[in-house]
Every structure is written in C-alpha cells, then in structure tokens.
Design a protein around this motif. Sequence first.
Motif, PDB file in Angstrom:
ATOM      1  N   PHE A  90      57.233  45.262  37.479  1.00 23.54           N
ATOM      2  CA  PHE A  90      58.174  46.099  36.732  1.00 23.54           C
ATOM      3  C   PHE A  90      57.443  46.780  35.572  1.00 23.54           C
ATOM      4  O   PHE A  90      56.432  46.243  35.087  1.00 23.54           O
ATOM      5  CB  PHE A  90      59.325  45.244  36.180  1.00 23.54           C
ATOM      6  CG  PHE A  90      60.280  44.726  37.229  1.00 23.54           C
ATOM      7  CD1 PHE A  90      60.050  44.908  38.579  1.00 23.54           C
ATOM      8  CD2 PHE A  90      61.439  44.056  36.850  1.00 23.54           C
ATOM      9  CE1 PHE A  90      60.932  44.431  39.539  1.00 23.54           C
ATOM     10  CE2 PHE A  90      62.334  43.574  37.800  1.00 23.54           C
ATOM     11  CZ  PHE A  90      62.070  43.754  39.150  1.00 23.54           C
ATOM     12  N   PRO A  91      57.959  47.907  35.102  1.00 25.66           N
ATOM     13  CA  PRO A  91      57.253  48.650  34.034  1.00 25.66           C
ATOM     14  C   PRO A  91      57.020  47.818  32.765  1.00 25.66           C
ATOM     15  O   PRO A  91      56.017  47.993  32.098  1.00 25.66           O
ATOM     16  CB  PRO A  91      58.195  49.820  33.740  1.00 25.66           C
ATOM     17  CG  PRO A  91      58.994  49.986  34.975  1.00 25.66           C
ATOM     18  CD  PRO A  91      59.132  48.644  35.593  1.00 25.66           C
ATOM     19  N   GLY A  92      57.924  46.909  32.455  1.00 18.45           N
ATOM     20  CA  GLY A  92      57.771  46.141  31.215  1.00 18.45           C
ATOM     21  C   GLY A  92      56.872  44.916  31.357  1.00 18.45           C
ATOM     22  O   GLY A  92      56.625  44.215  30.363  1.00 18.45           O
ATOM     23  N   ASP A  93      56.394  44.649  32.572  1.00 18.35           N
ATOM     24  CA  ASP A  93      55.577  43.441  32.793  1.00 18.35           C
ATOM     25  C   ASP A  93      54.164  43.608  32.248  1.00 18.35           C
ATOM     26  O   ASP A  93      53.648  44.725  32.155  1.00 18.35           O
ATOM     27  CB  ASP A  93      55.461  43.142  34.299  1.00 18.35           C
ATOM     28  CG  ASP A  93      56.795  42.810  34.931  1.00 18.35           C
ATOM     29  OD1 ASP A  93      57.710  42.401  34.189  1.00 18.35           O
ATOM     30  OD2 ASP A  93      56.913  42.980  36.160  1.00 18.35           O
ATOM     31  N   ASP A  94      53.552  42.483  31.936  1.00 15.03           N
ATOM     32  CA  ASP A  94      52.121  42.496  31.624  1.00 15.03           C
ATOM     33  C   ASP A  94      51.346  42.411  32.924  1.00 15.03           C
ATOM     34  O   ASP A  94      51.795  41.776  33.892  1.00 15.03           O
ATOM     35  CB  ASP A  94      51.767  41.288  30.735  1.00 15.03           C
ATOM     36  CG  ASP A  94      52.241  41.493  29.311  1.00 15.03           C
ATOM     37  OD1 ASP A  94      52.326  42.661  28.879  1.00 15.03           O
ATOM     38  OD2 ASP A  94      52.550  40.488  28.640  1.00 15.03           O
ATOM     39  N   VAL A  95      50.200  43.042  32.910  1.00 14.74           N
ATOM     40  CA  VAL A  95      49.400  43.109  34.133  1.00 14.74           C
ATOM     41  C   VAL A  95      47.937  42.792  33.817  1.00 14.74           C
ATOM     42  O   VAL A  95      47.413  43.223  32.792  1.00 14.74           O
ATOM     43  CB  VAL A  95      49.461  44.537  34.745  1.00 14.74           C
ATOM     44  CG1 VAL A  95      48.565  44.634  35.974  1.00 14.74           C
ATOM     45  CG2 VAL A  95      50.877  44.906  35.106  1.00 14.74           C
ATOM     46  N   SER A  96      47.323  42.000  34.689  1.00 10.07           N
ATOM     47  CA  SER A  96      45.858  41.876  34.662  1.00 10.07           C
ATOM     48  C   SER A  96      45.368  42.367  36.007  1.00 10.07           C
ATOM     49  O   SER A  96      45.799  41.860  37.049  1.00 10.07           O
ATOM     50  CB  SER A  96      45.428  40.420  34.477  1.00 10.07           C
ATOM     51  OG  SER A  96      45.646  40.010  33.163  1.00 10.07           O
ATOM     52  N   LEU A  97      44.501  43.353  35.980  1.00  4.10           N
ATOM     53  CA  LEU A  97      43.936  43.851  37.232  1.00  4.10           C
ATOM     54  C   LEU A  97      42.569  43.208  37.429  1.00  4.10           C
ATOM     55  O   LEU A  97      41.666  43.353  36.613  1.00  4.10           O
ATOM     56  CB  LEU A  97      43.798  45.369  37.198  1.00  4.10           C
ATOM     57  CG  LEU A  97      43.101  45.951  38.425  1.00  4.10           C
ATOM     58  CD1 LEU A  97      43.880  45.669  39.695  1.00  4.10           C
ATOM     59  CD2 LEU A  97      42.891  47.438  38.263  1.00  4.10           C
ATOM     60  N   LEU A  98      42.469  42.492  38.518  1.00  4.90           N
ATOM     61  CA  LEU A  98      41.268  41.719  38.804  1.00  4.90           C
ATOM     62  C   LEU A  98      40.509  42.390  39.940  1.00  4.90           C
ATOM     63  O   LEU A  98      41.096  42.800  40.938  1.00  4.90           O
ATOM     64  CB  LEU A  98      41.712  40.306  39.221  1.00  4.90           C
ATOM     65  CG  LEU A  98      40.797  39.127  39.020  1.00  4.90           C
ATOM     66  CD1 LEU A  98      40.432  38.945  37.552  1.00  4.90           C
ATOM     67  CD2 LEU A  98      41.482  37.855  39.528  1.00  4.90           C
ATOM     68  N   ASP A  99      39.211  42.500  39.779  1.00  9.83           N
ATOM     69  CA  ASP A  99      38.390  43.027  40.874  1.00  9.83           C
ATOM     70  C   ASP A  99      37.014  42.389  40.798  1.00  9.83           C
ATOM     71  O   ASP A  99      36.389  42.360  39.730  1.00  9.83           O
ATOM     72  CB  ASP A  99      38.292  44.547  40.787  1.00  9.83           C
ATOM     73  CG  ASP A  99      37.779  45.133  42.089  1.00  9.83           C
ATOM     74  OD1 ASP A  99      37.999  44.517  43.155  1.00  9.83           O
ATOM     75  OD2 ASP A  99      37.145  46.205  42.046  1.00  9.83           O
ATOM     76  N   TYR A 100      36.530  41.917  41.917  1.00 11.02           N
ATOM     77  CA  TYR A 100      35.234  41.221  41.972  1.00 11.02           C
ATOM     78  C   TYR A 100      35.107  40.176  40.867  1.00 11.02           C
ATOM     79  O   TYR A 100      34.059  40.054  40.229  1.00 11.02           O
ATOM     80  CB  TYR A 100      34.083  42.232  41.890  1.00 11.02           C
ATOM     81  CG  TYR A 100      33.968  43.091  43.121  1.00 11.02           C
ATOM     82  CD1 TYR A 100      33.690  42.520  44.365  1.00 11.02           C
ATOM     83  CD2 TYR A 100      34.145  44.472  43.057  1.00 11.02           C
ATOM     84  CE1 TYR A 100      33.594  43.308  45.505  1.00 11.02           C
ATOM     85  CE2 TYR A 100      34.048  45.261  44.189  1.00 11.02           C
ATOM     86  CZ  TYR A 100      33.776  44.673  45.408  1.00 11.02           C
ATOM     87  OH  TYR A 100      33.690  45.442  46.549  1.00 11.02           O
ATOM     88  N   GLY A 101      36.164  39.449  40.613  1.00 16.58           N
ATOM     89  CA  GLY A 101      36.108  38.332  39.666  1.00 16.58           C
ATOM     90  C   GLY A 101      36.219  38.720  38.211  1.00 16.58           C
ATOM     91  O   GLY A 101      36.152  37.857  37.329  1.00 16.58           O
ATOM     92  N   ARG A 102      36.361  40.006  37.919  1.00 21.44           N
ATOM     93  CA  ARG A 102      36.468  40.439  36.521  1.00 21.44           C
ATOM     94  C   ARG A 102      37.788  41.148  36.274  1.00 21.44           C
ATOM     95  O   ARG A 102      38.307  41.814  37.173  1.00 21.44           O
ATOM     96  CB  ARG A 102      35.349  41.418  36.180  1.00 21.44           C
ATOM     97  CG  ARG A 102      34.008  40.744  36.133  1.00 21.44           C
ATOM     98  CD  ARG A 102      32.964  41.743  35.741  1.00 21.44           C
ATOM     99  NE  ARG A 102      31.688  41.068  35.544  1.00 21.44           N
ATOM    100  CZ  ARG A 102      30.668  41.596  34.935  1.00 21.44           C
ATOM    101  NH1 ARG A 102      30.751  42.813  34.459  1.00 21.44           N
ATOM    102  NH2 ARG A 102      29.549  40.928  34.805  1.00 21.44           N
ATOM    103  N   ILE A 103      38.272  41.032  35.044  1.00 21.91           N
ATOM    104  CA  ILE A 103      39.468  41.793  34.693  1.00 21.91           C
ATOM    105  C   ILE A 103      39.033  43.193  34.298  1.00 21.91           C
ATOM    106  O   ILE A 103      38.281  43.369  33.335  1.00 21.91           O
ATOM    107  CB  ILE A 103      40.247  41.097  33.562  1.00 21.91           C
ATOM    108  CG1 ILE A 103      40.874  39.820  34.144  1.00 21.91           C
ATOM    109  CG2 ILE A 103      41.301  42.012  32.970  1.00 21.91           C
ATOM    110  CD1 ILE A 103      41.812  39.078  33.258  1.00 21.91           C
ATOM    111  N   VAL A 104      39.477  44.181  35.090  1.00 19.87           N
ATOM    112  CA  VAL A 104      39.058  45.553  34.811  1.00 19.87           C
ATOM    113  C   VAL A 104      40.025  46.249  33.853  1.00 19.87           C
ATOM    114  O   VAL A 104      39.662  47.240  33.216  1.00 19.87           O
ATOM    115  CB  VAL A 104      38.877  46.388  36.103  1.00 19.87           C
ATOM    116  CG1 VAL A 104      37.713  45.866  36.914  1.00 19.87           C
ATOM    117  CG2 VAL A 104      40.139  46.400  36.942  1.00 19.87           C
TER     118      VAL A 104
END
Lengths: 258, 256
Positions: free
Chosen positions: B206-220
């Motif tokens: 949802f738009p109000g959610d917090d997000v962590s985008l993970l790629d190859y083991g790192r938060i981008v």
Amino acid sequence: MIGWAGYWILFRGVVVRECLRFLQQRGRFFAALVRPLMWLFVFAAGFRAALGVSIIEPYETYITYETYILPGLVAMVQLFNGMQSSLSMVVDRELGSMRVLMVSPVPRWFLLFSKLLAGAVVSLLQVYLFLAIAWLFDIALPAWGYLIILPSLILSSIMLGSLGMLLSSAIKQLENFAGIMNFVIFPMFFLSSALYPIWKIGEASPLLEKLCILNPFTYAVEFIRFSLYLKFDLTASGVVLFCSVIFFTIAVYAFKRS
Amino acid sequence: MTKSSSAVLNVSNLTYRYRADDRAALDGVSLEIDSGGFHALLGPNGAGKTTLFSLVAGLRRLQKGVIAIAGSDIKENNLSALSKMGVVFQQSALDLDLTVEQNLNYFAALNCLEPKRAKVRIEEELSRLELSKKRKERVRVLNGGHRRRVEIARALLHDPQLLLFDEATVGLDVTTRQQIVDYAHYLCDEKQIAVLWATHLVDEVFPGDDVSLLDYGRIVDQGSCHLLLSERGAKNLKQLFSQLVGRRYNEEAVVL
C-alpha cells in the motif's frame, strides 16, 4: 520465562497431537497391529515344531515358542513406531512444518524430548492392544507383568525413538529413508534375541552371537522380557538407559546442526 | 531510517554467507519496524528475502549483525524473542489429518498457552477470520484460502507483537490474496502488530507502507512507499523497481 506449567502444556499438546494423528491414520494403526500378529500367529506357529526353547531365565518352565517371541514382538512394535516417528519428522521437515516447531519459544531439546515421549505413549497404545489380542489367544503373562513392564516399555521406546531421531537428522530426503529402514530395522531385529535365544544363535555362528550381544535392541528385548516375568535385568536396563542418553544427546546435537 | 529503541523489530547490519567463500546472501542489511507498522520486504527471487526471514525467525544462526524483537536479542535471548513473534510460512505447516480446531490447539500448546486462554484465543481468531463454521473440518478438505487463514490464526494465537509473512499469498487466487493483504493491514492498524511482509509482488504494498527493496543481498532503497516514489519520480512501485533493479525484477514481478 516458561515455567513448569508451560513445559507441561507443551508436552501434553504434543502427546495429544501424536495420539490423534495415530488414531486418525487408520492404515498405520492396523499395520502396527497386523505386523506383530502375523509374526505371532503365522511365523511362530510354523517354527514351534522346529524350534525347542529350553528353560532359560526369566522363564521357570518350558514355554511355547509363541511365549518366547512375545517380548521380541513387543520390542518390534516399538522399533517400528520409533522409526515411524522419525519418518514423520523427515516428512515434516520436507513439507516445512518442522519450522513451526522450531519457532516455538521452548528449548529445542525439550521439543524433541516431548516428541520422543509422545512417540512412547503412542507405542504403549499399540503394545497393550497387541498384548490384549495375544491374551485372547491364550498367550498369557503374569498379571502384574502387564503393569511392571511399563518402565521398560517407556525406556526402550525412548532409546529406539532417539535412534530414529538421530537417523532422521542425517536424512535429507524422504527417499533415503526407505534404504536406512532396511539397513537398520531388519538387522536390528534379526540380530537380536527377539526370535531366538542368543545361545542358540551362538551354536550356529559365534560371529552372529557377538553381533547380537553388541546390538542395543537385544537389551531392549531382554529388559522387556524380564519385566514381563516380574524380574529385573540390571545389564539390560543399564544398556538401554545408557544408549537412550547417548542417542538422544547426539540426536539433539545433530538436529541443531541440521 | 533512524533507529529507535521502541522498534518492535530491529535488524542492524546483518551479513550472512552460506559458505565462507560464497558471495554474501545478505550484506549489511538494516531495517526496523515500529508497533503497528507494515514493512514490505520486496525483491526478486534470490535477493535474500528468505535468508533474512530465516534469520529473523531464528531458523539460522546469526553470523554478523544484530536482530532484536521487542527489545529481546535473538542471539542472547532467543526464547524471549521467539515468544513475541508469529510466523506465517510460505508452505503450510498444518496437519492435514487433524481438524482446524485440533491444529490450533496443538499450536497453542507449542506456545505454552494455558488451555482456558487457548480456548478463548482460538474462538476469537476463528471468529475474526470467519472460520468458526470450519472448526470441526479436517484441514485436508479446506481450500487454499481457508488453509491460509488457519495459518494466520495459528500465528496470532499467542498475541505476538511481530508477525512475519513469508510469501504468504503464493498460490492463492486474486481475491483471497487481496483479503489476506487487507487483513495484515488491519492487524497493523487495529491491533498495533508490526508486520514484516516478504514478497516479490508489488501490488501487495500500500502507498503508506514502508518498503525495503532487496537485491543481491543488499538494500538498494528503503523508506515509505509514497516518499520513495516521489523522490525517484516514479509513477508506481513497479516502475521504481524497474529503475533500481532493472530487467531482473520486470521479468519476475506480477501485478494485478
């Protein structure tokens, strides 16, 4: 921190679940009974004429072959049950449900011990049903034997369940388990005093006799046999207790690693 | 994101390798979730979501970094940390031969809930998840959506402060998927439960959610969803992730 009440609640929950599973898996229920009954009424009937059993401890008189193999078949019920429990642990791990157990806020050794004791309770149900059927067919035991046998049943069930648990921690896939069953259950059962007295095996082959003496299952059988006749075999009970502790300790360690 | 001691989940500088000479499956990952917060852990397959999830759930041993759940360090005070957490795994953990109620009784016992308390909590969760009529049915006869709801009830029985969902909607139809996402948000808003939601499906955020985008083991990238979109000038999450992760994500993402 979880107190004694918490541990008891968890233990009871695991026992209830294992009992419900056992009762609802009717195939397993019947297989657990049919297997030893086939040995008792088909195998033993055939061997009765060919095999004489002289008077040996704990017996005080000549006995029928059916009477001789009864304790061995009780132990066999426990052996199969112990391996079946560990099989279910392999299945649980493959399906992922083991992880739910692992995120429970209780020490893992206690979870495993609860599972072991729950397995012991299930095996008691099977054993007493088996003994009741044997009694109906006139293979009777001393009346107190049915009660005195209890500690030996629990301890030998823990030993065999721990062994199964140890094996299940080493098995990564269910397919491998069938092979291990063949390499564990049958050698353990046949290389023991379950079907023939050890002295009789020694007459046929001293090597086989030594293997029987080294087999912990032999001591489970003898522990049960002596208890059924209201006698206590210190060596057998000591070996079963020692093996239970060793197998369980290694199983917990192996389980944590895996 | 600033660190706060009131966070229900605090993951700090987490690094994990499956073998010493392997590339890090997780490399310096940090995130935190406050009470009532919904934090989506997004990333393509192989990004490290499951590894992070396993570490937070205590299923793998920490190598480097810190994980604390409601103030309990998962390494130092493992049992206390686990008691504050509920987990919904991707694979079902239910016993198919037992009824819904028998399953829930078992899971209540695994969390050492007293029988009276367990009865009340089972009643509450079954009612809230509209499963009361299914209580005597064997799990084997339930459909995927109902089974997933039982899983959620199971994870909530001991009133956890943190709820972990690992790809919890995989294999479900669109409507059921949406119901479960909505329910997870309801738990955050109404029950103040912190939720860590691991997924590779952007439409579950949802738009109000917090997000962590993970790629190859790192938060981008990390932060509030609408803030990230405005900072990066992206129209939606899918576009944002295309920018950050590139084609790898585009090929895997599924959008309603």
